[in-house]
Motif scaffolding. Sequence first.
Motif, PDB file in Angstrom:
ATOM      1  N   THR A 119      -2.282   6.205   0.949  1.00  8.28           N
ATOM      2  CA  THR A 119      -3.289   7.267   0.896  1.00  8.28           C
ATOM      3  C   THR A 119      -3.190   7.967  -0.444  1.00  8.28           C
ATOM      4  N   ASP A 120      -4.328   8.487  -0.890  1.00  4.90           N
ATOM      5  CA  ASP A 120      -4.322   9.256  -2.126  1.00  4.90           C
ATOM      6  C   ASP A 120      -4.118  10.732  -1.790  1.00  4.90           C
ATOM      7  N   ALA A 121      -4.226  11.586  -2.779  1.00  2.11           N
ATOM      8  CA  ALA A 121      -3.986  13.020  -2.575  1.00  2.11           C
ATOM      9  C   ALA A 121      -4.985  13.632  -1.587  1.00  2.11           C
ATOM     10  N   ALA A 122      -6.180  13.028  -1.491  1.00  5.22           N
ATOM     11  CA  ALA A 122      -7.202  13.538  -0.558  1.00  5.22           C
ATOM     12  C   ALA A 122      -7.100  12.875   0.812  1.00  5.22           C
ATOM     13  N   LEU A 123      -6.020  12.104   1.051  1.00  7.43           N
ATOM     14  CA  LEU A 123      -5.748  11.391   2.302  1.00  7.43           C
ATOM     15  C   LEU A 123      -6.736  10.263   2.585  1.00  7.43           C
ATOM     16  N   ASN A 124      -7.351   9.728   1.525  1.00  4.96           N
ATOM     17  CA  ASN A 124      -8.191   8.542   1.678  1.00  4.96           C
ATOM     18  C   ASN A 124      -7.283   7.316   1.749  1.00  4.96           C
ATOM     19  N   GLU A 125      -7.543   6.461   2.727  1.00  2.00           N
ATOM     20  CA  GLU A 125      -6.730   5.250   2.883  1.00  2.00           C
ATOM     21  C   GLU A 125      -7.225   4.150   1.945  1.00  2.00           C
ATOM     22  N   ASN A 126      -6.300   3.291   1.560  1.00  3.26           N
ATOM     23  CA  ASN A 126      -6.664   2.160   0.706  1.00  3.26           C
ATOM     24  C   ASN A 126      -7.460   1.120   1.478  1.00  3.26           C
ATOM     25  N   ILE A 127      -8.219   0.329   0.728  1.00  2.00           N
ATOM     26  CA  ILE A 127      -8.827  -0.858   1.310  1.00  2.00           C
ATOM     27  C   ILE A 127      -7.826  -2.010   1.130  1.00  2.00           C
ATOM     28  N   VAL A 128      -8.067  -3.122   1.763  1.00  2.00           N
ATOM     29  CA  VAL A 128      -7.161  -4.261   1.641  1.00  2.00           C
ATOM     30  C   VAL A 128      -7.148  -4.736   0.181  1.00  2.00           C
ATOM     31  N   SER A 129      -5.969  -5.055  -0.306  1.00  2.00           N
ATOM     32  CA  SER A 129      -5.844  -5.513  -1.697  1.00  2.00           C
ATOM     33  C   SER A 129      -6.150  -6.997  -1.801  1.00  2.00           C
ATOM     34  N   ASN A 130      -6.287  -7.447  -3.017  1.00  2.00           N
ATOM     35  CA  ASN A 130      -6.360  -8.885  -3.247  1.00  2.00           C
ATOM     36  C   ASN A 130      -4.985  -9.488  -2.943  1.00  2.00           C
ATOM     37  N   GLU A 131      -4.914 -10.822  -2.891  1.00  2.00           N
ATOM     38  CA  GLU A 131      -3.644 -11.504  -2.634  1.00  2.00           C
ATOM     39  C   GLU A 131      -3.040 -11.985  -3.951  1.00  2.00           C
ATOM     40  N   LEU A 132      -1.761 -11.789  -4.072  1.00  2.00           N
ATOM     41  CA  LEU A 132      -0.999 -12.381  -5.162  1.00  2.00           C
ATOM     42  C   LEU A 132      -0.240 -13.548  -4.542  1.00  2.00           C
ATOM     43  N   ARG A 133      -0.485 -14.758  -5.033  1.00  2.00           N
ATOM     44  CA  ARG A 133       0.141 -15.965  -4.483  1.00  2.00           C
ATOM     45  C   ARG A 133       0.947 -16.657  -5.577  1.00  2.00           C
ATOM     46  N   PHE A 134       2.151 -17.078  -5.214  1.00  2.00           N
ATOM     47  CA  PHE A 134       2.951 -17.867  -6.139  1.00  2.00           C
ATOM     48  C   PHE A 134       3.944 -18.701  -5.341  1.00  2.00           C
TER      49      PHE A 134
END
Length: 170
Positions: free
Chosen positions: A24-39
């Motif tokens: 969450t950011d300072a305004a309590l907004n939640e993140n959206i799903v991130s991209n995938e890092l694959r290796f």
Amino acid sequence: HFEVQVTPAANGLVVVQVPVGNLTDAALNENIVSNELRFIFDDVPPDVVLTCENANQTRFSPLNLKLTFSEPIYGLETEDFQFTAQRTPHRSSAFVTTGHTVDNLVGNSAYEFTVPPDQEFTFDLTPSTTPPFTMQFTMQLPAGMVRDLANNTNVASNVVIKVFDIERPR
């Protein structure tokens, strides 16, 4: 900006992703799903098996050898092999020999993105036949001569012993 340390549990595909609602950011907004890092994680050195098609005792030259790695490798050179020879019956101590040649190395060990490297290589060893007596040859690919695609160096191959007999019966 965040940094995350990832420690893979095993070799293989690793996928890192931040699921929705984990931050969450300072305004309590939640993140959206991130991209995938694959290796691909690989910390296993390539194994190698050295074999020779010639009989255990031979008078025929060259000796036909084959290297089989557990995975594709790159960087194999004809100078990478280790050979020792000893006169038989053992009249003298073992010594590192010179004058032997490795020819006809077949297999791709170049590091190119367009052509994957090989796992199998064949080559010929022509023993130095100057002295007219029987020699016992020991052949091996030492550890650290080649690398896999994850930059792990190889373990030492098995040792192959052949008797090169050019001495005429008396």
